[in-house]
Design a protein around this motif. Structure first.
Motif, PDB file in Angstrom:
ATOM      1  N   ARG A   1      50.558 -34.790  15.995  1.00 34.82           N
ATOM      2  CA  ARG A   1      49.432 -34.797  15.049  1.00 34.82           C
ATOM      3  C   ARG A   1      49.364 -36.033  14.141  1.00 34.82           C
ATOM      4  N   PRO A   2      50.502 -36.528  13.585  1.00 22.97           N
ATOM      5  CA  PRO A   2      50.396 -37.682  12.680  1.00 22.97           C
ATOM      6  C   PRO A   2      50.113 -39.012  13.374  1.00 22.97           C
ATOM      7  N   LEU A   3      50.308 -39.088  14.709  1.00 27.52           N
ATOM      8  CA  LEU A   3      50.248 -40.372  15.414  1.00 27.52           C
ATOM      9  C   LEU A   3      48.890 -41.078  15.314  1.00 27.52           C
ATOM     10  N   PRO A   4      47.737 -40.384  15.496  1.00 27.44           N
ATOM     11  CA  PRO A   4      46.461 -41.106  15.376  1.00 27.44           C
ATOM     12  C   PRO A   4      46.237 -41.719  13.994  1.00 27.44           C
ATOM     13  N   ILE A   5      46.635 -40.988  12.940  1.00 31.18           N
ATOM     14  CA  ILE A   5      46.447 -41.500  11.573  1.00 31.18           C
ATOM     15  C   ILE A   5      47.336 -42.719  11.344  1.00 31.18           C
ATOM     16  N   ILE A   6      48.629 -42.588  11.712  1.00 31.25           N
ATOM     17  CA  ILE A   6      49.562 -43.700  11.531  1.00 31.25           C
ATOM     18  C   ILE A   6      49.153 -44.887  12.399  1.00 31.25           C
ATOM     19  N   GLY A   7      48.723 -44.589  13.636  1.00 31.22           N
ATOM     20  CA  GLY A   7      48.274 -45.646  14.541  1.00 31.22           C
ATOM     21  C   GLY A   7      47.115 -46.430  13.955  1.00 31.22           C
ATOM     22  N   ALA A   8      46.166 -45.726  13.346  1.00 30.53           N
ATOM     23  CA  ALA A   8      45.009 -46.390  12.739  1.00 30.53           C
ATOM     24  C   ALA A   8      45.436 -47.265  11.563  1.00 30.53           C
ATOM     25  N   ILE A   9      46.340 -46.743  10.723  1.00 30.71           N
ATOM     26  CA  ILE A   9      46.840 -47.507   9.576  1.00 30.71           C
ATOM     27  C   ILE A   9      47.568 -48.766  10.036  1.00 30.71           C
ATOM     28  N   VAL A  10      48.449 -48.594  11.041  1.00 28.36           N
ATOM     29  CA  VAL A  10      49.230 -49.716  11.578  1.00 28.36           C
ATOM     30  C   VAL A  10      48.302 -50.777  12.168  1.00 28.36           C
ATOM     31  N   LEU A  11      47.316 -50.345  12.951  1.00 25.06           N
ATOM     32  CA  LEU A  11      46.393 -51.278  13.595  1.00 25.06           C
ATOM     33  C   LEU A  11      45.596 -52.066  12.554  1.00 25.06           C
ATOM     34  N   LEU A  12      45.055 -51.357  11.556  1.00 27.16           N
ATOM     35  CA  LEU A  12      44.276 -52.024  10.500  1.00 27.16           C
ATOM     36  C   LEU A  12      45.136 -52.995   9.692  1.00 27.16           C
ATOM     37  N   ALA A  13      46.379 -52.583   9.400  1.00 28.69           N
ATOM     38  CA  ALA A  13      47.287 -53.437   8.626  1.00 28.69           C
ATOM     39  C   ALA A  13      47.619 -54.713   9.391  1.00 28.69           C
ATOM     40  N   ASN A  14      47.861 -54.586  10.695  1.00 27.15           N
ATOM     41  CA  ASN A  14      48.180 -55.761  11.511  1.00 27.15           C
ATOM     42  C   ASN A  14      46.987 -56.701  11.655  1.00 27.15           C
ATOM     43  N   ILE A  15      45.803 -56.133  11.850  1.00 28.05           N
ATOM     44  CA  ILE A  15      44.592 -56.956  11.970  1.00 28.05           C
ATOM     45  C   ILE A  15      44.319 -57.671  10.646  1.00 28.05           C
ATOM     46  N   ALA A  16      44.462 -56.936   9.520  1.00 27.17           N
ATOM     47  CA  ALA A  16      44.227 -57.517   8.203  1.00 27.17           C
ATOM     48  C   ALA A  16      45.197 -58.669   7.929  1.00 27.17           C
ATOM     49  N   PHE A  17      46.463 -58.469   8.297  1.00 21.03           N
ATOM     50  CA  PHE A  17      47.452 -59.527   8.063  1.00 21.03           C
ATOM     51  C   PHE A  17      47.197 -60.717   8.987  1.00 21.03           C
ATOM     52  N   LEU A  18      46.788 -60.447  10.216  1.00 27.69           N
ATOM     53  CA  LEU A  18      46.481 -61.524  11.158  1.00 27.69           C
ATOM     54  C   LEU A  18      45.347 -62.401  10.640  1.00 27.69           C
ATOM     55  N   LEU A  19      44.337 -61.755  10.030  1.00 30.34           N
ATOM     56  CA  LEU A  19      43.169 -62.493   9.543  1.00 30.34           C
ATOM     57  C   LEU A  19      43.388 -63.113   8.160  1.00 30.34           C
ATOM     58  N   LEU A  20      44.074 -62.394   7.283  1.00 25.38           N
ATOM     59  CA  LEU A  20      44.154 -62.814   5.877  1.00 25.38           C
ATOM     60  C   LEU A  20      45.565 -63.131   5.400  1.00 25.38           C
ATOM     61  N   GLY A  21      46.572 -62.832   6.243  1.00 28.65           N
ATOM     62  CA  GLY A  21      47.962 -62.952   5.802  1.00 28.65           C
ATOM     63  C   GLY A  21      48.356 -64.340   5.352  1.00 28.65           C
ATOM     64  N   LYS A  22      47.995 -65.346   6.123  1.00 19.45           N
ATOM     65  CA  LYS A  22      48.406 -66.720   5.793  1.00 19.45           C
ATOM     66  C   LYS A  22      47.804 -67.163   4.461  1.00 19.45           C
ATOM     67  N   SER A  23      46.527 -66.855   4.277  1.00 22.44           N
ATOM     68  CA  SER A  23      45.859 -67.215   3.005  1.00 22.44           C
ATOM     69  C   SER A  23      46.488 -66.474   1.831  1.00 22.44           C
ATOM     70  N   ALA A  24      46.834 -65.194   2.054  1.00 24.96           N
ATOM     71  CA  ALA A  24      47.450 -64.385   0.991  1.00 24.96           C
ATOM     72  C   ALA A  24      48.825 -64.938   0.617  1.00 24.96           C
ATOM     73  N   ILE A  25      49.611 -65.352   1.628  1.00 29.11           N
ATOM     74  CA  ILE A  25      50.951 -65.918   1.370  1.00 29.11           C
ATOM     75  C   ILE A  25      50.836 -67.204   0.572  1.00 29.11           C
ATOM     76  N   ILE A  26      49.910 -68.074   0.981  1.00 34.91           N
ATOM     77  CA  ILE A  26      49.711 -69.350   0.270  1.00 34.91           C
ATOM     78  C   ILE A  26      49.249 -69.095  -1.152  1.00 34.91           C
ATOM     79  N   LEU A  27      48.344 -68.125  -1.327  1.00 31.80           N
ATOM     80  CA  LEU A  27      47.824 -67.805  -2.660  1.00 31.80           C
ATOM     81  C   LEU A  27      48.914 -67.229  -3.557  1.00 31.80           C
ATOM     82  N   ALA A  28      49.737 -66.337  -2.992  1.00 34.59           N
ATOM     83  CA  ALA A  28      50.757 -65.645  -3.796  1.00 34.59           C
ATOM     84  C   ALA A  28      52.012 -66.479  -4.019  1.00 34.59           C
TER      85      ALA A  28
END
Length: 212
Positions: free
Chosen positions: A133-160
């Motif tokens: 039961r928890p796998l679809p929810i966790i899978g969605a969170i993991v997927l969104l987190a990875n996509i977000a970091f792929l797109l914005l991670g480098k800029s966020a690291i440089i900014l922070a």
């Protein structure tokens, strides 16, 4: 400006205080639920009533000790074989990945009692449902987190942290894949404990640690 010793002292004090408060709230909750009888029980009687509890406690404590050691030993190894600067960079990578993995900590603690109930009542369908039961929810969170970091991670690291730390972007991406796998398989360890197979979980962890 208090110095390293006092800084560590402050961290230790906060951590100890946190655990004292957790213990207080837990005992208070147990008192309200009238579950304090175990405090007055004879340990010998408990050991006889619950066969294998001593073995269970030893194995799970060994498991926790090995997990705790591996969380820091890799940083020291990188410091020894590469450089202290690389160890510092790797520590930042682990911190970013660790913040994501914290999302499954409450689930890890919550699922074990329900898995144990399903095992004790021999309810296979409920056991499987709790695992899946928890796998679809966790899978969605993991997927969104990875996509977000792929797109914005480098800029966020440089900014922070500044442009000097831009190099940790790719290692963090790799580390996040490992964290994602760990999050998707978070229920495996509590499931083995519920099935009264702590030794199996400890063997798997030991082999994984040696390979790592």
């Amino acid at each position: 400006n208090v110095g390293l010793f006092y800084y560590q002292l402050i961290l230790a004090t906060v951590d100890i205080s946190k655990n004292i408060f957790l213990l207080f709230f837990a005992l208070n909750k147990m008192k309200r639920e009238k579950l304090m009888g175990f405090v007055l029980s004879d340990v010998k009687i408990s050991l006889k009533s619950f066969k294998g509890i001593f073995r269970f406690l030893i194995t799970t404590n060994l498991h926790a000790s090995v997990r705790l050691s591996i969380t820091e030993i890799d940083v020291f190894l990188i410091g020894i074989f590469l450089s202290p600067a690389n160890a510092g960079l790797y520590k930042i990578v682990k911190t970013i990945g660790g913040n994501l993995s914290r999302l499954t900590d409450p689930l890890y603690n919550a699922i074990y009692p329900d898995l144990s109930k399903a095992v004790s009542s021999k309810n296979v369908s409920e056991f499987n449902r709790l695992m899946i039961r928890p796998l679809p929810i966790i899978g969605a969170i993991v997927l969104l987190a990875n996509i977000a970091f792929l797109l914005l991670g480098k800029s966020a690291i440089i900014l922070a942290l500044g442009p000097d730390f831009a190099g940790i972007f790719k290692p963090t991406l790799v580390y996040l894949v490992g964290v994602s796998i760990a999050m998707l398989t978070f229920s495996f360890h509590p499931a083995l404990l519920a099935l009264n197979k702590p030794e199996a979980s400890f063997k798997i962890l030991s082999v994984s640690v040696l390979a790592y």
